[in-house]
Design a protein around this motif. Structure first.
Motif, short mmCIF file in Angstrom:
data_model
loop_
_atom_site.label_atom_id
_atom_site.label_comp_id
_atom_site.label_asym_id
_atom_site.label_seq_id
_atom_site.Cartn_x
_atom_site.Cartn_y
_atom_site.Cartn_z
N TRP A 103 -13.01 -22.56 -6.34
CA TRP A 103 -12.63 -21.64 -7.42
C TRP A 103 -13.35 -20.30 -7.26
O TRP A 103 -12.76 -19.23 -7.32
CB TRP A 103 -12.97 -22.26 -8.78
N CYS B 178 -10.18 -15.28 -18.90
CA CYS B 178 -8.89 -14.87 -18.32
C CYS B 178 -9.09 -13.73 -17.33
O CYS B 178 -9.62 -12.68 -17.68
CB CYS B 178 -7.97 -14.40 -19.44
N ARG C 259 -11.59 -16.76 -6.75
CA ARG C 259 -11.70 -15.78 -7.85
C ARG C 259 -12.27 -14.47 -7.30
O ARG C 259 -11.86 -13.39 -7.70
CB ARG C 259 -12.54 -16.34 -9.00
N ARG D 136 -15.04 -18.40 -16.67
CA ARG D 136 -13.62 -18.77 -16.59
C ARG D 136 -12.76 -17.94 -17.53
O ARG D 136 -11.62 -18.31 -17.83
CB ARG D 136 -13.42 -20.26 -16.91
C1 HEM Z 1 -1.94 -12.18 -23.94
C2 HEM Z 1 -2.05 -12.59 -22.71
C3 HEM Z 1 -2.99 -13.64 -22.21
C4 HEM Z 1 -3.74 -14.56 -22.90
C5 HEM Z 1 -3.81 -14.79 -24.40
C6 HEM Z 1 -4.48 -15.33 -21.91
C7 HEM Z 1 -5.39 -16.32 -22.23
C8 HEM Z 1 -6.19 -16.98 -21.29
C9 HEM Z 1 -7.28 -17.88 -21.62
C10 HEM Z 1 -7.72 -18.26 -23.02
C11 HEM Z 1 -7.83 -18.30 -20.45
C12 HEM Z 1 -9.06 -19.20 -20.30
C13 HEM Z 1 -8.72 -20.65 -20.33
C14 HEM Z 1 -9.92 -21.58 -20.30
O1 HEM Z 1 -11.09 -21.18 -20.32
O2 HEM Z 1 -9.66 -22.76 -20.31
C15 HEM Z 1 -7.07 -17.69 -19.38
C16 HEM Z 1 -7.30 -17.91 -18.04
C17 HEM Z 1 -6.55 -17.35 -17.04
N1 HEM Z 1 -5.57 -16.37 -17.19
FE1 HEM Z 1 -4.93 -15.54 -18.91
N2 HEM Z 1 -4.16 -14.87 -20.67
C18 HEM Z 1 -3.27 -13.83 -20.80
C19 HEM Z 1 -2.72 -13.06 -19.79
C20 HEM Z 1 -2.94 -13.27 -18.45
C21 HEM Z 1 -2.44 -12.43 -17.38
C22 HEM Z 1 -1.63 -11.14 -17.58
C23 HEM Z 1 -2.82 -13.02 -16.21
C24 HEM Z 1 -2.58 -12.59 -14.78
C25 HEM Z 1 -1.82 -11.62 -14.39
C26 HEM Z 1 -3.58 -14.22 -16.53
C27 HEM Z 1 -4.12 -15.12 -15.63
C28 HEM Z 1 -5.06 -16.07 -15.94
C29 HEM Z 1 -5.74 -16.90 -14.95
C30 HEM Z 1 -5.48 -16.90 -13.45
C31 HEM Z 1 -6.67 -17.69 -15.64
C32 HEM Z 1 -7.65 -18.70 -15.03
C33 HEM Z 1 -8.95 -17.99 -14.73
C34 HEM Z 1 -10.01 -18.88 -14.09
O3 HEM Z 1 -10.10 -20.05 -14.43
O4 HEM Z 1 -10.75 -18.34 -13.26
N3 HEM Z 1 -3.64 -14.33 -17.91
N4 HEM Z 1 -6.10 -16.87 -19.92
#
Ligand code: HEM
Length: 470
Positions: A113, A417, A117, A415
């Protein structure tokens, strides 16, 4: 008129007596008869008792296990930041994400990861995100054509429309691709959300949760097969023409090399990241927009303030990245909408790998931990009148004493977003562009009920009527 606020706008006069009761937010204990039954039916996490919105930590017991629900910002910090190594995502969560996204960021842990990342992060930093502004504006411009052709008051399925737009934005910004075949297949695979059935707090319980997950894994692999083939074609084309690679996320994934000069990621790993970004990156933003339109339709005073800002700052122009600093109220509307209806209502469950203590509560090795933006954002100890839509609570002067982790629509810690800066810019630009041009009202006769199905969606959909403003 007082001009003391950060953006020069006066606060709205409260809409006395007209305050709508927002679906999913009423406390059934304070109601009687049909109203109490309705409030109970609309509850987002039906298994979590109402008292959990008043207590910092709540132990939810059920057949086959328990989950410690942590809603104290200091406790959230302990789990997601200070002692994060002790709280990995549960194996069940990893399995469900792996079934969908293989070894994409959402489904991996540890060194794999971290390495991925690190490769991807520069494509999401504020400078890169600022560079995506023109692609976002282009996608919005391309979108207006369809709405312009609607008859006055023409009706749309707002969730589907927002998905269509955000999918095109993700394809354009991350992969410089707006090939209709890939976009069509992503849309098809995501037709009913991630399609794994309503997410419930039962999913974090050891025995029941495992059984529920097993059933879903098989269904998901089937569903994603055609999309996989299209994504592989896109990766092949980039690998064959590395010189032509745009400086986008796909270019970074294909162009990453290790110290020995070998490709850092296999084709399969690139596919996994592409599918992760396609899906994690558009549905969440689309749902955030859907709820934003809903909230505005129910709050005419806030809608009028939004229109005032847009007319003053943009004067009919398509908003660009450079306008963002001047669209402070527009941004606060997005922030407040993601507080009221966080599109990731519960983040992935974590599990304690060793004994620990969270805010004075002993935590045993193996204990499942649940952290839910839905609970934090409506917690009675953290917010004043949490069921009220009030964008000005995000004014700097009103945010001052609030713990940072009371608000976490994008998660927190390592982690968090990866797309949060992109998502905020994108949502603000979409709202500015569309609200300047159109006014949306809720079509009558609908039952709007929030449903947590990984993302927070209107259970029976949402139809809205579109009027041209300019
Ligand atoms: C309103 C829009 C969005 C919301 C509310 C949101 C919310 C979240 C949340 C809460 C997590 C963390 C989950 C955890 O800790 O279990 C997350 C992780 C992630 N999000 Fe978003 N997200 C949004 C938009 C996006 C966008 C635009 C992208 C990419 C273009 C994205 C890609 C990712 C990825 C790849 C992860 C995993 C990160 C990791 O574990 O390293 N998200 N998101």
């Amino acid at each position: 008129m007082s001009m003391t606020l950060a953006d020069g706008l006066a606060p709205a006069a409260p809409t006395a007596g007209k305050r709508p009761v927002l679906p999913g937010l009423a406390d059934p204990r304070t109601l009687k008869g049909a109203a109490a039954r309705k409030a109970r039916k609309e509850r987002v996490f039906g298994n979590i008792p109402q008292i959990a919105f008043e207590q910092p930590i709540y132990l939810l017991r059920a057949l086959g296990g328990s989950a410690l629900i942590v809603s104290d910002p200091a406790g959230v910090k302990r789990v997601l930041i200070d002692n994060v190594a002790n709280y990995p995502k549960t194996e069940m969560e990893q399995r469900i994400f792996r079934a969908l996204f293989g070894n994409g960021l959402l489904g991996t842990d540890g060194e794999l990861w971290r390495r991925h990342r690190r490769i991807m992060a520069p494509a999401f930093d504020p400078r890169s995100v600022a560079g995506y502004g023109p692609a976002i504006s282009r996608a919005c411009d391309g979108f207006y054509g369809h709405w312009d052709q609607l008859p006055p008051g023409g009706e749309v399925d707002i969730g589907a429309e927002m998905s269509r737009l955000t999918l095109r934005i993700i394809a354009g910004t991350m992969f410089s691709a707006d090939s209709d075949d890939v976009i069509g297949l992503v849309a098809e695979s995501m037709k009913d959300g991630i399609g794994i059935g309503p997410f419930s707090i039962l999913d974090v319980l050891p025995v029941i949760g495992r059984m529920r997950m097993d059933r879903r894994v098989q269904q998901m692999a089937e569903r994603f097969r055609p999309l996989d083939a299209a994504i592989n074609r896109m990766i092949d084309a980039r690998q064959k023409d590395p010189q032509g690679s745009a400086a986008d996320l796909l270019g970074r994934l294909v162009g990453a090399h290790d110290e020995g000069g070998d490709a850092a990621l296999t084709s399969r790993e690139i596919r996994d990241q592409v599918i992760t970004i396609f899906i994690a990156g558009h549905e969440t933003t689309a749902q955030a927009m859907t709820w934003t339109w809903y909230l505005l339709s129910q709050h005419p005073a806030e809608e009028a303030r939004l229109h005032e800002e847009l007319d003053r700052v943009l004067g009919g122009r398509t908003p660009t990245q450079e306008d963002l600093p001047n669209l402070a109220f527009t941004r606060r509307v997005v922030e407040e909408s993601m507080r009221i209806y966080p599109t990731a209502p519960g983040i992935s469950a974590r599990v304690a790998v060793a004994d620990d203590e969270i805010c004075g509560v002993k935590v045993r090795k193996g204990q499942a931990i649940a952290i839910a933006p839905w609970l934090l954002h409506h917690h009675k100890t953290l917010w004043d009148d949490p069921a009220r839509f009030d964008p000005d609570r995000f004014l700097p002067e009103r945010s001052a004493g609030r713990p940072r982790l009371a608000y976490m629509p994008f998660g927190a810690g390592p982690r968090v977003c990866i797309g949060q800066v992109l998502a905020m810019n994108e949502a603000t630009l979409i709202l500015a562009g569309l609200a300047q041009r159109y006014r949306l009202s809720l079509s009558p006769g609908q039952d709007i009920v929030p449903l947590a199905n990984v993302t927070l969606r209107p259970k029976y959909g949402m139809r809205m009527m579109v009027e041209r403003r300019v």
